[in-house]
Every structure is written in C-alpha cells, then in structure tokens.
Design a protein around this motif. Sequence first.
Motif, PDB file in Angstrom:
ATOM      1  N   TYR A   8      20.178  45.394 -23.152  1.00 23.00           N
ATOM      2  CA  TYR A   8      21.334  46.227 -23.510  1.00 23.00           C
ATOM      3  C   TYR A   8      20.963  47.239 -24.595  1.00 23.00           C
ATOM      4  O   TYR A   8      21.242  48.437 -24.485  1.00 23.00           O
ATOM      5  CB  TYR A   8      22.480  45.329 -23.989  1.00 23.00           C
ATOM      6  CG  TYR A   8      23.650  46.087 -24.550  1.00 23.00           C
ATOM      7  CD1 TYR A   8      24.512  46.790 -23.706  1.00 23.00           C
ATOM      8  CD2 TYR A   8      23.888  46.126 -25.928  1.00 23.00           C
ATOM      9  CE1 TYR A   8      25.584  47.499 -24.228  1.00 23.00           C
ATOM     10  CE2 TYR A   8      24.954  46.827 -26.448  1.00 23.00           C
ATOM     11  CZ  TYR A   8      25.810  47.519 -25.596  1.00 23.00           C
ATOM     12  OH  TYR A   8      26.854  48.228 -26.108  1.00 23.00           O
ATOM     13  N   ALA A   9      20.295  46.750 -25.647  1.00 26.07           N
ATOM     14  CA  ALA A   9      19.950  47.622 -26.773  1.00 26.07           C
ATOM     15  C   ALA A   9      19.018  48.750 -26.327  1.00 26.07           C
ATOM     16  O   ALA A   9      19.199  49.913 -26.717  1.00 26.07           O
ATOM     17  CB  ALA A   9      19.289  46.803 -27.880  1.00 26.07           C
ATOM     18  N   ASN A  10      18.036  48.422 -25.510  1.00 25.48           N
ATOM     19  CA  ASN A  10      17.094  49.449 -25.073  1.00 25.48           C
ATOM     20  C   ASN A  10      17.780  50.514 -24.223  1.00 25.48           C
ATOM     21  O   ASN A  10      17.483  51.705 -24.340  1.00 25.48           O
ATOM     22  CB  ASN A  10      15.947  48.810 -24.284  1.00 25.48           C
ATOM     23  CG  ASN A  10      14.971  48.088 -25.200  1.00 25.48           C
ATOM     24  OD1 ASN A  10      14.833  48.431 -26.364  1.00 25.48           O
ATOM     25  ND2 ASN A  10      14.292  47.080 -24.661  1.00 25.48           N
ATOM     26  N   ALA A  11      18.711  50.068 -23.365  1.00 25.07           N
ATOM     27  CA  ALA A  11      19.428  51.041 -22.532  1.00 25.07           C
ATOM     28  C   ALA A  11      20.272  51.956 -23.414  1.00 25.07           C
ATOM     29  O   ALA A  11      20.350  53.168 -23.196  1.00 25.07           O
ATOM     30  CB  ALA A  11      20.300  50.312 -21.509  1.00 25.07           C
ATOM     31  N   ARG A  12      20.896  51.371 -24.444  1.00 23.45           N
ATOM     32  CA  ARG A  12      21.727  52.174 -25.345  1.00 23.45           C
ATOM     33  C   ARG A  12      20.891  53.175 -26.137  1.00 23.45           C
ATOM     34  O   ARG A  12      21.277  54.334 -26.316  1.00 23.45           O
ATOM     35  CB  ARG A  12      22.448  51.255 -26.336  1.00 23.45           C
ATOM     36  CG  ARG A  12      23.627  50.491 -25.767  1.00 23.45           C
ATOM     37  CD  ARG A  12      24.838  51.395 -25.594  1.00 23.45           C
ATOM     38  NE  ARG A  12      25.154  52.123 -26.811  1.00 23.45           N
ATOM     39  CZ  ARG A  12      25.904  51.652 -27.780  1.00 23.45           C
ATOM     40  NH1 ARG A  12      26.442  50.462 -27.668  1.00 23.45           N
ATOM     41  NH2 ARG A  12      26.137  52.366 -28.861  1.00 23.45           N
ATOM     42  N   ASN A  13      19.762  52.719 -26.649  1.00 25.89           N
ATOM     43  CA  ASN A  13      19.012  53.533 -27.604  1.00 25.89           C
ATOM     44  C   ASN A  13      17.941  54.404 -26.961  1.00 25.89           C
ATOM     45  O   ASN A  13      17.584  55.447 -27.502  1.00 25.89           O
ATOM     46  CB  ASN A  13      18.346  52.628 -28.637  1.00 25.89           C
ATOM     47  CG  ASN A  13      19.358  51.879 -29.497  1.00 25.89           C
ATOM     48  OD1 ASN A  13      20.420  52.418 -29.798  1.00 25.89           O
ATOM     49  ND2 ASN A  13      19.034  50.658 -29.856  1.00 25.89           N
ATOM     50  N   ARG A  14      17.407  53.964 -25.833  1.00 30.60           N
ATOM     51  CA  ARG A  14      16.277  54.687 -25.253  1.00 30.60           C
ATOM     52  C   ARG A  14      16.605  55.230 -23.872  1.00 30.60           C
ATOM     53  O   ARG A  14      15.739  55.837 -23.222  1.00 30.60           O
ATOM     54  CB  ARG A  14      15.060  53.754 -25.168  1.00 30.60           C
ATOM     55  CG  ARG A  14      14.627  53.240 -26.539  1.00 30.60           C
ATOM     56  CD  ARG A  14      13.905  51.909 -26.455  1.00 30.60           C
ATOM     57  NE  ARG A  14      12.493  52.025 -26.108  1.00 30.60           N
ATOM     58  CZ  ARG A  14      11.702  50.974 -25.889  1.00 30.60           C
ATOM     59  NH1 ARG A  14      12.192  49.746 -25.964  1.00 30.60           N
ATOM     60  NH2 ARG A  14      10.434  51.138 -25.578  1.00 30.60           N
ATOM     61  N   GLY A  15      17.834  54.947 -23.408  1.00 29.13           N
ATOM     62  CA  GLY A  15      18.238  55.436 -22.098  1.00 29.13           C
ATOM     63  C   GLY A  15      17.834  54.478 -20.995  1.00 29.13           C
ATOM     64  O   GLY A  15      17.173  53.472 -21.230  1.00 29.13           O
ATOM     65  N   GLY A  16      18.251  54.790 -19.796  1.00 32.94           N
ATOM     66  CA  GLY A  16      17.943  53.923 -18.658  1.00 32.94           C
ATOM     67  C   GLY A  16      19.137  53.068 -18.294  1.00 32.94           C
ATOM     68  O   GLY A  16      20.046  52.866 -19.093  1.00 32.94           O
ATOM     69  N   ASP A  17      19.133  52.590 -17.054  1.00 27.44           N
ATOM     70  CA  ASP A  17      20.233  51.811 -16.517  1.00 27.44           C
ATOM     71  C   ASP A  17      19.854  50.327 -16.589  1.00 27.44           C
ATOM     72  O   ASP A  17      18.904  49.902 -15.936  1.00 27.44           O
ATOM     73  CB  ASP A  17      20.471  52.250 -15.059  1.00 27.44           C
ATOM     74  CG  ASP A  17      21.570  51.427 -14.395  1.00 27.44           C
ATOM     75  OD1 ASP A  17      22.114  50.505 -15.043  1.00 27.44           O
ATOM     76  OD2 ASP A  17      21.856  51.696 -13.219  1.00 27.44           O
ATOM     77  N   PRO A  18      20.593  49.535 -17.379  1.00 26.42           N
ATOM     78  CA  PRO A  18      20.220  48.120 -17.523  1.00 26.42           C
ATOM     79  C   PRO A  18      20.307  47.353 -16.203  1.00 26.42           C
ATOM     80  O   PRO A  18      19.518  46.442 -15.971  1.00 26.42           O
ATOM     81  CB  PRO A  18      21.226  47.585 -18.553  1.00 26.42           C
ATOM     82  CG  PRO A  18      22.340  48.567 -18.579  1.00 26.42           C
ATOM     83  CD  PRO A  18      21.769  49.887 -18.199  1.00 26.42           C
ATOM     84  N   LEU A  19      21.258  47.732 -15.343  1.00 28.63           N
ATOM     85  CA  LEU A  19      21.396  47.017 -14.060  1.00 28.63           C
ATOM     86  C   LEU A  19      20.220  47.338 -13.151  1.00 28.63           C
ATOM     87  O   LEU A  19      19.706  46.461 -12.439  1.00 28.63           O
ATOM     88  CB  LEU A  19      22.710  47.390 -13.383  1.00 28.63           C
ATOM     89  CG  LEU A  19      23.966  47.017 -14.187  1.00 28.63           C
ATOM     90  CD1 LEU A  19      25.227  47.419 -13.427  1.00 28.63           C
ATOM     91  CD2 LEU A  19      23.982  45.530 -14.515  1.00 28.63           C
ATOM     92  N   ALA A  20      19.768  48.584 -13.194  1.00 29.18           N
ATOM     93  CA  ALA A  20      18.606  48.956 -12.376  1.00 29.18           C
ATOM     94  C   ALA A  20      17.369  48.183 -12.836  1.00 29.18           C
ATOM     95  O   ALA A  20      16.533  47.776 -12.019  1.00 29.18           O
ATOM     96  CB  ALA A  20      18.366  50.467 -12.467  1.00 29.18           C
ATOM     97  N   LEU A  21      17.268  47.960 -14.156  1.00 26.26           N
ATOM     98  CA  LEU A  21      16.137  47.179 -14.663  1.00 26.26           C
ATOM     99  C   LEU A  21      16.226  45.734 -14.146  1.00 26.26           C
ATOM    100  O   LEU A  21      15.228  45.175 -13.673  1.00 26.26           O
ATOM    101  CB  LEU A  21      16.106  47.207 -16.197  1.00 26.26           C
ATOM    102  CG  LEU A  21      14.966  46.412 -16.835  1.00 26.26           C
ATOM    103  CD1 LEU A  21      13.599  46.976 -16.438  1.00 26.26           C
ATOM    104  CD2 LEU A  21      15.091  46.381 -18.357  1.00 26.26           C
TER     105      LEU A  21
END
Lengths: 149, 272
Positions: free
Chosen positions: B176-189
Amino acid sequence: MSTGDLAARQAALVAALVAGAPLPPGFAAEPVAAARTALLRKRAGEVARHWPLLAAGLGARWPELFLHWADGRPGAGSLRDGWDFARHLRDAGTLPPLGAEELAAREAGHRYDGQAAPRPRPLPAWGRAGGAVAVQLAGRVRLLRPARR
Amino acid sequence: MTGPAGVGIGWRPEIAGFVAELPGLRFVEVIAESVPATGPLPDGLAALRERGVTVVPHGVRLSLGGAEAIDPARVAHLAAVADLTGAPLVSEHIAFVRAGGLEAGHLLPLPRSREAVAAVCANVTRAQAELPVPIALEPIAALFDWPDDELDEAAFLTEILERTGALLLLDVANVYANARNRGGDPLALLDRLPLERIAYAHVAGGAEQGGFYHDTHTDPVPRPVLDLVGELCARRRPPALLLERDGHYPPADVLRTELDALAAASGFPAVT
C-alpha cells in the motif's frame, strides 16, 4: 548512469542519507529528503528509549533538538548517540536537570571516550553533570546530589 | 514446529503481557537481533513456546541486499535464534542497511537492476547454506526509487524468489505504502506476484506526513490496508497474517480491535 558498481552507489546513497553528503545523481530530491527525515525521527525515538530522562527533560523540544544535532551526523547506536548529544548539551549549558542526572549516572558507571563502545568502570568512580553527582561502587550507581534546578 | 497459521502478532517486550493473554494465538514473530544467541529466550516467549505457539525470528540487520557479502556472524546469530525458538522458518528483508562503513539505521531499497538481483541472490544463498530452516524474504516499503531500474517490482521480486527458492513474506502495508508514494497499482502487483510462495503476510499501521504515507508501525492500521488484505485473501489467502506494532502501544482493547479487524478482513478466526 553508472552501472556495475553497486557497492559505491549504495555507499553514496547512505552517506547522503545519514552523513550530509550530496544527493547522488538521478535521485529525486524530495522523496530522499523525506526518507532522511524519517530516518532521523526513527533514530530520535530509539535514542529516547535509551535515554528516557534526557528525552523527558527536554519534553516537547526533544525531537527538534535531537534532529538538529543528529542531521548529517552518522549514528553510532542509541547509547552513544544519546551520550554524545547529552555531552553536547552539557557543554552548551543547556542540559536539563533530568538529563544531567542521567548523564552523571552513566558517566559514573561507564568509561566512554566518545570513540568506542562505553566500558564498565572496574573501580569506584564519580560522574558529574550540571551539578548532579553520581557514584558507582561495585557496579551499583547511586545519585548523590541532584542537578541544579 | 508447525508453520505460521492464522492471525499473529509481533512479540515485543513492551506488549508481552498482552500477547501472553491472547487465547487463540498460534503464531508470533520476534526481532532476531533482540534475542541473545546463547539464550535464554525472554520469559514471555518461552511461555508461548511451551503453549505450542510458533515463533518466527525476523531479522532486520542482515543487509541481504548489500553489495558486499553478508557478515557470517550475523547469519550465525540468526541460525542460533532459529534453533533456540524451534522455528519452522526465519525471515529477512530484500534491502540493505549499511554501506561504505555507515549504518543507515533502517531498511533501504535496492535498484531494481540485474546487478542488484545478483547481489541479493548471492547473499540469500550464503544465508541458506548456514540456516537450519527455510528463509522468507520481505519486500520493503520505501519513499524513493533508484534512477535506473531495469525491472519492475513484480519482475524484480519474482526473479529473486525463483533463483533462491526462498519463500515470500508479503507486507500488505508495504504494498500500500509503495503504491501511494512511488506510484503503481497495488492490485496489479498482487496479480503478478507468486502468491503461492507466501509463508505469511505482514500488516502494520502508518500515517500521512509531509505529503508521504509513512509505514510507521506506531499508528493504527488504516482502512485501505485492511481492504488490501481482503483483496489478497480473495486471490489466495496466505497461511498466516501478522500485525506489526513497534511503539506508541495503544491500550489493550485497541490492540485487540486491530487483531479482530485483521481476522475479519481475512476470514481467520479471532485470536482475542
């Protein structure tokens, strides 16, 4: 961007985060600065756990004062960081009484040269800071006189 | 000892009394560096072991992602703690914590490069040769990226896991934190990670500060992280989920509520 030298690039990044070195090329300044501050806050919390009276003596000013002192100064572990910071405040004449008593007790119990890990004093010894006097006998430290308030 | 199962909590001395009284608890983690290699175990942990609670040593200072070889003494310590706790596995991070003689004081991200993959895999292999049990690797939360990534997060992690045969410790709050701060879709990960390799998952709280989401472990678990736990479990529920709390410990009923929320989000039985 250079590749093939992970060791040097990791060293440059750590130096930028904890030792005041310039930001290595290519990194975004704002997120790295946020990470640097987060590291300092984490360190302040850890030092406060090892030096509870010093932190309590500074109260709400603890994080700001510690961060200001620690920024650009690589950590040496919470015990030594707190010790160095307390001595710095003592030398500046701004060590609060609770911190003086904690420092006096630590100085009585251990010999610390500011360079290597503190070592227990084998013989009876005194510690003084800010008017506080602590004595150590056979490994037991007792505060003889409280700090000036 | 059986593997991690159900809802667990990171054992810390400050909350040892609280943890000891959780009736349904079957799994805890302990910071490996906090346990002396020669023992004895802290009283609270020893009592949990006698109850049959699984204890997993969680290392934080091995620096598996360092360009240099890991320190054999640190590996030996982790191995000794695994023996002391009778652990079914140990865990560590895909990160580095020191370089050039300086300690960072926290887990730092690696460039997602082939060179970094090779460095991590070499160190994991060194650790595996000395450890008595399997190792699970945890991807970290970071606020920044290196400038020259060659792989994306899923490819980077999958390659490390495949080359080392290591298990995955997935930290949902880090995703969650990485998606918030660095972008990207957490569900896709989540869709691209090898979820069948997860030994257990971490969940922790965090807070907004200065325009970033900080994975503090000292704040409540926010709703979006619990929702992400639900998304993970809907895809493939891991064998266990562990709540990490590392300071600003709340009253017992607040901590119980957090554990119950984790149970509700995952469908595991409550341990409180």
